[in-house]
Design an enzyme around this catalytic site. Structure first.
Site, PDB file in Angstrom:
ATOM      1  N   LYS A 160       0.870  -1.180   0.000  1.00 21.99           N
ATOM      2  CA  LYS A 160       0.000   0.000   0.000  1.00 21.99           C
ATOM      3  C   LYS A 160       0.913   1.238   0.000  1.00 21.99           C
ATOM      4  O   LYS A 160       0.746   2.179   0.783  1.00 21.99           O
ATOM      5  CB  LYS A 160      -0.920  -0.064   1.229  1.00 21.99           C
ATOM      6  CG  LYS A 160      -2.079   0.903   1.242  1.00 21.99           C
ATOM      7  CD  LYS A 160      -3.200   0.548   0.288  1.00 21.99           C
ATOM      8  CE  LYS A 160      -4.244   1.672   0.313  1.00 21.99           C
ATOM      9  NZ  LYS A 160      -5.231   1.561  -0.768  1.00 21.99           N
ATOM     10  N   ASP A 191      -5.317  -3.606  -2.061  1.00 20.57           N
ATOM     11  CA  ASP A 191      -6.785  -3.587  -2.203  1.00 20.57           C
ATOM     12  C   ASP A 191      -7.201  -4.069  -3.595  1.00 20.57           C
ATOM     13  O   ASP A 191      -8.007  -5.000  -3.737  1.00 20.57           O
ATOM     14  CB  ASP A 191      -7.353  -2.198  -1.879  1.00 20.57           C
ATOM     15  CG  ASP A 191      -6.588  -1.060  -2.534  1.00 20.57           C
ATOM     16  OD1 ASP A 191      -5.559  -1.305  -3.192  1.00 20.57           O
ATOM     17  OD2 ASP A 191      -7.032   0.106  -2.382  1.00 20.57           O
ATOM     18  N   ASP A 215      -2.727 -11.778   5.984  1.00 17.25           N
ATOM     19  CA  ASP A 215      -3.805 -12.389   6.767  1.00 17.25           C
ATOM     20  C   ASP A 215      -5.134 -12.243   6.027  1.00 17.25           C
ATOM     21  O   ASP A 215      -5.874 -13.212   5.836  1.00 17.25           O
ATOM     22  CB  ASP A 215      -3.861 -11.702   8.142  1.00 17.25           C
ATOM     23  CG  ASP A 215      -4.958 -12.262   9.028  1.00 17.25           C
ATOM     24  OD1 ASP A 215      -5.128 -13.500   9.041  1.00 17.25           O
ATOM     25  OD2 ASP A 215      -5.644 -11.464   9.694  1.00 17.25           O
TER      26      ASP A 215
END
Ligand code: IPM
Ligand code: MN
Length: 327
Positions: A160, A191, A215
């Site tokens: 990110k 994302d 995760d």
């Protein structure tokens, strides 16, 4: 002699791990398995979820087969599995997502990031420090490249970096490592990457990312292959290795005998692979495939069978594959 510490843990861990242990015992009767009790159940009985003695029992083993532990809603309680990952320095969390048209390896950094444990609360604010170190990033990038080279030699670096500076740091270390290791790479924002993995899984080989992103990504990717009941994982360090299903202790279905043992059995296959028995690991995968093909599945994957029935079917198939009989 090979020693295996077996932690059933809480909830469905106590239902699926015995199946995985039986599979190991069938292929490797010479393994010495010993139980280690940790988790919420132990905490309720003794006030401690995982003692220093438990940690040293885990350290002593050549490999650890781990179920799942329930994290109780107590302020002073530390997640046992996080504690073990940290103390044994199991820095690489390998989460293969395999099924029809899907063969992805998620390589999740496992000891730092948002899981640093450095957090504090003030009156009107709670903070968690996200720590990304050079050492932590280099070693996970190195591990991911090693895996990529044995596969299709392609690495996707999930990050990110458009927003978070510590992700710029992580991404750049991964890029440098991939270049040094001669692995082709792409970078992708986590994302959009998560969506693209679901839409075009065939475009991905190995994906390396930071702790919490890995995760979330691995749970989302489970959608591609029948859900969390299917996903195994390996937590690997330089000296220790722990194998566990990606799923948790699932207290909502515990005790009903319907938990899917496949993730746990696949974790046992990863354990064998790590111990150098690639053939045994492949036989287990084949037995799982044949069992599902015969329609023997738990309800989460559309079947009507119980944990014990799926377990028995996998084991008898494995016997047939191994010895050519139905003993
Ligand atoms: C996992 C789990 C753990 C994690 C929890 C139980 C601490 O979700 O193994 O993916 O967040 O790593
Ligand atoms: Mn998780």
């Amino acid at each position: 002699m090979t020693t295996i510490a077996v932690v059933e843990g809480d909830g469905i861990g106590q239902e699926v791990i015995p199946v995985a242990r039986d599979v190991l015992a069938l292929l490797h009767p010479e393994y010495e398995c010993y139980p280690v009790e940790v988790g919420y159940g132990k905490w309720k009985k003794t006030g401690e979820a995982c003692t220093a003695d438990d940690i040293s029992l885990l350290r002593d083993a050549d490999a650890i087969l781990f179920g799942a532990v329930t994290t109780p809603p107590a302020a002073d309680y530390r997640s046992v599995v996080l504690q073990i990952r940290k103390e044994l320095d199991l820095y690489a969390n390998l989460r293969p997502v395999r099924g029809k048209g899907v063969d992805i390896m998620v390589v999740r950094e496992n000891t730092e990031g948002l899981y640093s444990g450095i957090e504090w609360q003030e009156e009107d604010r709670a903070s968690t420090l996200r720590v990304i170190t050079r050492k932590g990033s280099e070693r996970i990038a190195r591990a991911a490249c090693r895996i990529a080279r044995e596969r299709r030699n392609h690495l996707t670096i999930g990050n990110k970096a458009n927003v978070i500076k510590s992700d710029v740091f992580f991404r750049d270390i991964c890029i440098k490592t991939a270049e040094e290791e001669g692995v082709l790479y792409t970078t992708a924002f986590i994302d959009a990457l998560t969506l693209d993995v679901l839409m075009h899984p065939d475009r991905y080989d190995v994906i390396v990312t930071t702790n919490i992103f890995g995760d979330i990504l691995s749970d989302a990717a489970a959608y591609l292959v029948g859900g969390l009941g299917m996903l195994p994982s390996a937590n690997i360090g330089d000296r220790h290795a722990l194998f566990e299903p990606v799923h948790g202790s699932a207290p909502d279905i515990a005790g009903q005998g319907i938990a899917n043992p496949v993730a746990a059995v696949r974790s046992a296959a990863m354990l064998l692979h790590h111990q150098g028995d690639a053939r045994g690991a492949a036989l287990i995968e084949e037995a799982i495939r044949l069992t599902a093909e015969a329609g023997i599945m738990t309800p989460d994957t559309g079947g009507k069978a119980s944990t014990a029935e799926v377990g028995a079917a996998i084991i008898s198939t494995l016997r047939r594959l191994t010895y050519g009989t139905c003993r």
